[in-house]
Write an enzyme that holds these catalytic residues in place. Structure first.
Site, PDB file in Angstrom:
ATOM      1  N   LYS A   1       0.842  -1.202   0.000  1.00 40.85           N
ATOM      2  CA  LYS A   1       0.000   0.000   0.000  1.00 40.85           C
ATOM      3  C   LYS A   1       0.879   1.255   0.000  1.00 40.85           C
ATOM      4  O   LYS A   1       0.621   2.216  -0.724  1.00 40.85           O
ATOM      5  CB  LYS A   1      -0.939  -0.007   1.214  1.00 40.85           C
ATOM      6  CG  LYS A   1      -2.100  -0.984   1.053  1.00 40.85           C
ATOM      7  CD  LYS A   1      -2.848  -1.274   2.347  1.00 40.85           C
ATOM      8  CE  LYS A   1      -3.874  -2.386   2.107  1.00 40.85           C
ATOM      9  NZ  LYS A   1      -4.506  -2.900   3.320  1.00 40.85           N
TER      10      LYS A   1
ATOM     11  N   GLN B   1      -5.217  -1.855   9.421  1.00 40.08           N
ATOM     12  CA  GLN B   1      -5.019  -3.170   8.807  1.00 40.08           C
ATOM     13  C   GLN B   1      -5.633  -4.262   9.685  1.00 40.08           C
ATOM     14  O   GLN B   1      -5.386  -4.303  10.888  1.00 40.08           O
ATOM     15  CB  GLN B   1      -3.520  -3.406   8.586  1.00 40.08           C
ATOM     16  CG  GLN B   1      -3.194  -4.654   7.788  1.00 40.08           C
ATOM     17  CD  GLN B   1      -3.697  -4.608   6.345  1.00 40.08           C
ATOM     18  OE1 GLN B   1      -3.768  -3.552   5.721  1.00 40.08           O
ATOM     19  NE2 GLN B   1      -4.050  -5.753   5.810  1.00 40.08           N
TER      20      GLN B   1
ATOM     21  N   ASP C   1     -11.656   2.189   3.530  1.00 43.20           N
ATOM     22  CA  ASP C   1     -11.933   0.756   3.390  1.00 43.20           C
ATOM     23  C   ASP C   1     -13.425   0.499   3.145  1.00 43.20           C
ATOM     24  O   ASP C   1     -13.814  -0.576   2.699  1.00 43.20           O
ATOM     25  CB  ASP C   1     -11.567   0.023   4.699  1.00 43.20           C
ATOM     26  CG  ASP C   1     -10.226  -0.669   4.621  1.00 43.20           C
ATOM     27  OD1 ASP C   1      -9.838  -1.105   3.532  1.00 43.20           O
ATOM     28  OD2 ASP C   1      -9.570  -0.791   5.688  1.00 43.20           O
TER      29      ASP C   1
HETATM   30  N1  GUN Z   1      -6.948  -7.252   5.691  1.00 43.34           N
HETATM   31  C1  GUN Z   1      -7.212  -8.016   4.613  1.00 43.34           C
HETATM   32  N2  GUN Z   1      -7.854  -7.288   3.677  1.00 43.34           N
HETATM   33  C2  GUN Z   1      -7.997  -6.049   4.183  1.00 43.34           C
HETATM   34  C3  GUN Z   1      -8.585  -4.840   3.689  1.00 43.34           C
HETATM   35  O1  GUN Z   1      -9.122  -4.764   2.587  1.00 43.34           O
HETATM   36  N3  GUN Z   1      -8.509  -3.761   4.512  1.00 43.34           N
HETATM   37  C4  GUN Z   1      -7.952  -3.829   5.735  1.00 43.34           C
HETATM   38  N4  GUN Z   1      -7.949  -2.724   6.484  1.00 43.34           N
HETATM   39  N5  GUN Z   1      -7.401  -4.918   6.232  1.00 43.34           N
HETATM   40  C5  GUN Z   1      -7.429  -6.023   5.447  1.00 43.34           C
END
Ligand code: GUN
Length: 283
Positions: free
Chosen positions: A52, A96, A119
């Site tokens: 990211k 996350q 998200d």
């Molecule tokens: N963990 C696995 N996929 C995601 C996601 O799309 N967003 C977040 N914040 N954590 C994750």
């Protein structure tokens, strides 16, 4: 021969579009900024967060990653969220997942300012999505719809079967497909007659995290198959939910793993961050 939907190539095209948007915002003195919070040392989460950070930089988005010890308390984490909520420079906040067991993840998600919830996990944003008034689109489902659209595959009127019912992929994707006029069936790995239901699908999406769940006899001739799985096979190699080698030739189009849905998810996060930065100045 099946057409391979190249998520890497399509995500690169979107990246170029987003770069132009960031440049245009820059001329107005706006630099989109994303705050990412990572708690603990989970290996997969560390890789996701690094990716990211890297893509944000490539797009021109400023990112700040807060890496916290696994022992971080609920109160400490909540304080950090509130600080980011109040920080004018931060447009997007991402925590996350998964979080450690001692942390109440629902409370954390509820605390994020919905206007910064890139998200699209906050209940307010999930509700808005449900009624067709989305503020943000959740990243993985948005990436899937973008892959279909850019491959000129319409969903309206199609029988779409979604295998998987998570809050991150299956459920929001089903809602988005319904809003687009698809006929949607949501299954899971324990669904009775899973094979027969999947074999009816014009578009089959699997997001279960079970390697090899989707085999050849579950796929209709000339169907579109979208594989959201991110699994490791017995040799430690990355693979999806679909028995790709045997399913591939039967399909009209199929996404590979890696290089299918994965790269799209990150790009949709970047798109949401830019949207959050823009919204701030529109409203
Ligand atoms: N963990 C696995 N996929 C995601 C996601 O799309 N967003 C977040 N914040 N954590 C994750």
């Amino acid at each position: 021969m099946a057409r391979i939907i190249d998520g890497k190539k399509i995500s690169e095209e979107i990246k170029e579009e987003l770069k132009s948007e960031v440049l245009a915002l820059g001329e107005k003195g706006i630099v989109p900024e994303l705050a990412v919070i990572l708690v603990g040392e989970d290996g997969a989460s560390q890789i996701y967060v690094k990716n990211k950070e890297r893509v944000a930089k490539e797009v021109g988005i400023s990112s700040e990653v807060m890496r916290l010890s696994v022992e971080t308390s609920q109160e400490e984490l909540e304080k950090i969220i509130l600080q980011y909520n109040a920080d004018e420079k931060i447009h997007g906040i991402l925590v996350q997942l998964p979080l450690s067991k001692h942390i109440d993840a629902k409370r954390i998600i509820n605390l994020i300012d919905p206007k910064k919830d890139v998200d699209c996990f906050h209940p307010e944003n999930v509700g808005k999505l449900m009624i067709g008034d989305a503020r943000f689109l959740p990243c993985t489902p948005a990436g899937i719809l973008e892959l279909l659209e850019r491959s000129e595959l319409l969903v309206e009127g199609k029988n779409v079967v979604v295998v998987g019912r998570s809050n991150i992929v299956g459920k929001p994707l089903a809602v988005m497909l319904i809003n687009l006029g698809a006929t949607v069936t949501v299954c899971n790995s324990k669904t009775k007659n899973l094979k027969e239901i999947c074999a009816q699908a014009d578009i089959l999406v699997s997001a279960t995290g079970r390697a090899g769940l989707i085999c050849e006899d579950m796929v209709k001739q000339a169907a579109v198959v979208i594989d959201v799985g991110m699994n490791r096979d017995e040799n430690g190699k990355l693979c999806g939910d679909v028995d790709y080698i045997h399913v591939c030739d039967k399909t009209h189009c199929i996404t590979p793993v890696p290089g299918g849905v994965g790269p799209m998810t990150i790009m949709m996060l970047m798109r949401n961050t830019i949207l959050a930065a823009k919204n701030k100045f529109v409203i």
